[in-house]
Enzyme design. Structure first.
Site, PDB file in Angstrom:
ATOM      1  N   ARG A   1       1.297   1.890  -0.293  1.00  0.00           N
ATOM      2  CA  ARG A   1      -0.431   1.427   0.296  1.00  0.00           C
ATOM      3  C   ARG A   1      -0.258   0.999   1.652  1.00  0.00           C
ATOM      4  O   ARG A   1      -0.961  -0.119   1.953  1.00  0.00           O
ATOM      5  CB  ARG A   1      -0.555   0.201  -0.902  1.00  0.00           C
TER       6      ARG A   1
ATOM      7  N   ARG B   1      -5.884  -2.233   2.425  1.00  0.00           N
ATOM      8  CA  ARG B   1      -6.875  -3.323   2.373  1.00  0.00           C
ATOM      9  C   ARG B   1      -6.277  -4.647   3.216  1.00  0.00           C
ATOM     10  O   ARG B   1      -6.999  -5.513   3.635  1.00  0.00           O
ATOM     11  CB  ARG B   1      -7.460  -3.715   1.006  1.00  0.00           C
TER      12      ARG B   1
ATOM     13  N   ARG C   1     -13.938   0.684   6.152  1.00  0.00           N
ATOM     14  CA  ARG C   1     -14.452   0.399   4.887  1.00  0.00           C
ATOM     15  C   ARG C   1     -15.945  -0.023   4.600  1.00  0.00           C
ATOM     16  O   ARG C   1     -16.689   0.116   3.794  1.00  0.00           O
ATOM     17  CB  ARG C   1     -13.491  -0.215   3.955  1.00  0.00           C
TER      18      ARG C   1
ATOM     19  N   ASP D   1      -5.562   9.337  -3.082  1.00  0.00           N
ATOM     20  CA  ASP D   1      -5.564   8.670  -4.023  1.00  0.00           C
ATOM     21  C   ASP D   1      -5.082   9.391  -5.232  1.00  0.00           C
ATOM     22  O   ASP D   1      -5.214  10.675  -4.988  1.00  0.00           O
ATOM     23  CB  ASP D   1      -6.792   8.141  -4.643  1.00  0.00           C
TER      24      ASP D   1
ATOM     25  N   TYR E   1      -5.285   6.882 -17.251  1.00  0.00           N
ATOM     26  CA  TYR E   1      -6.539   6.913 -16.263  1.00  0.00           C
ATOM     27  C   TYR E   1      -7.376   7.795 -17.297  1.00  0.00           C
ATOM     28  O   TYR E   1      -8.420   7.134 -17.311  1.00  0.00           O
ATOM     29  CB  TYR E   1      -6.434   6.971 -14.867  1.00  0.00           C
TER      30      TYR E   1
END
Length: 382
Positions: free
Chosen positions: A30, A34, A43, A81, A159
């Site tokens: 990652r 963020r 974003r 992703d 998921y």
């Protein structure tokens, strides 16, 4: 074949092939995310999956950490992703701010499998990832290799059934116990899409650079990105259930990718498996999974992991991501300890420095820089 800039840093490639390097190559999961203010700026005006599906945006955020930490990072990983695979199968996936991924119409019973696309045109459904990879290879200007990835079938399966994240995986596990054969069929179906997706990523990032002296490849080698498979929920399965439901699909992917690349005349690509929490399976994964590198989480000592896997694979990991909140003294102390543990024991000592899972959003980018600097200092061969 695309003519990319020559690769300047092959440290990660050498470590992934089992070579003991002058220091450990380092990157983090990652790393385009963020915690970076420049990513958050992107974003502000673009939805998450819009960034994934827009090659220019995906390229920009992939390159952001390389730009910020130039000279300290040894790899980039394409911004995407793991849930683009369920999307390719025809499922809707939303990324909700503050709560994460959400499936409005998850699979409830095996009858719902009929909703999935029976044939997946990988180029049509996921060609935007391939375009981003090709664009990113140019944008990197050869500074570091590019890693492609996908989620492991069990993690994606969970998921698709849970409809999002879950602390218990009650629904997904119930499928395994109530509908074991249907579950296995769906898992292999997901694995087949993963194989095609990974092969497409490799072909999108192929580059003729130079001859490499590899014992298992004859003739010119295409210097290509590595691949990583994320089985984030592997540790949620009991050992015997991991062996029954997840492990066969991981083997299926490693075998299928290599076979398809061989048929198409594309050389072997180093492959990494990160089966978080499945440290009980390290000996099996080293011997029979078909991966070149195994990622390990922070719940196993690197020296013990090396003892368990022997000389079969390189290792990657494994600092607890929360240590990045502990201050620079703690980061330095733990990186030194981690480096000593990875370097100890029997040769080969090939390892790749990383976290034991992905970096979290609140990390100070300068503390991550300190982590990289400490890896450079303490992982250097004596």
């Amino acid at each position: 074949m695309t003519d990319f800039p020559p690769l300047k840093n092959d440290l990660l490639l050498r470590a992934a092939r089992g070579e003991e390097t002058e220091r450990a190559p380092v990157w983090v999961m990652r790393q385009a995310g963020r915690y970076l203010p420049e990513f958050r700026e992107v974003r502000k005006s673009h939805e998450f999956f819009e960034v994934c599906r827009t090659p220019a945006l995906a390229t920009e955020v992939t390159v952001q950490p390389i730009r910020r930490y130039s000279g300290l990072l040894d790899a980039s990983i394409i911004f995407s992703d793991i849930l683009v695979v369920p999307q390719a199968l025809g499922m809707e996936v939303q990324m909700k701010e503050g709560t994460g991924p959400h499936f409005p119409d998850p699979l409830v019973t095996p009858a719902d499998i009929e909703k999935l696309s029976k044939v997946v045109n990988i180029q049509k459904e996921l060609g935007y990832v391939f375009d981003a990879i090709t664009m990113t290879r140019h944008a990197l200007k050869g500074e570091v290799p590019l890693i492609g990835f996908c989620g492991a079938p069990w993690t994606l399966f969970a998921y698709m059934i849970e409809g999002g994240g879950s602390k218990t995986l009650q629904k997904a596990k119930s499928w395994l116990f109530k509908y074991p054969e249907e579950s296995k069929q769906l898992l292999i179906r997901i694995a087949d899409v993963c194989v095609d997706f990974l092969v497409g990523q490799v072909k999108a990032g192929a580059q003729v650079i130079r001859f490499l002296k590899l014992p298992f490849i004859l003739g010119p080698h295409l210097e290509i990105q590595l691949l990583q498979i994320f089985d984030s929920w592997a540790g949620e399965l009991a050992p015997h259930h991991f062996l029954e439901f997840s492990f066969p699909t991981l083997q299926h992917i490693s075998t299928g990718v290599r076979q398809k690349l061989a048929v198409e005349g594309v050389p072997i690509v180093p492959m990494t498996l990160f089966a978080k929490g499945a440290n009980h399976a390290l000996p099996l994964l080293a011997q029979k999974s078909g991966y070149d590198t195994l990622g390990i989480d922070w719940c196993v000592d690197p020296a013990e992991a090396r003892r368990l896997v022997g000389d079969k694979v390189a290792l990657q990991g494994n600092l607890d991501p929360n240590l990045l909140y502990g201050g620079r003294d703690a980061i330095e102390r733990e990186v030194k300890r981690m480096s000593e543990a990875f370097k100890g024991g029997k040769a080969p000592k090939a390892w790749i420095a990383n976290l034991g899972h992905g970096i979290t959003p609140g990390v100070d980018p300068e503390d991550l820089r300190w982590f990289f600097e400490c890896v450079h200092k303490y992982s250097a061969a004596k």
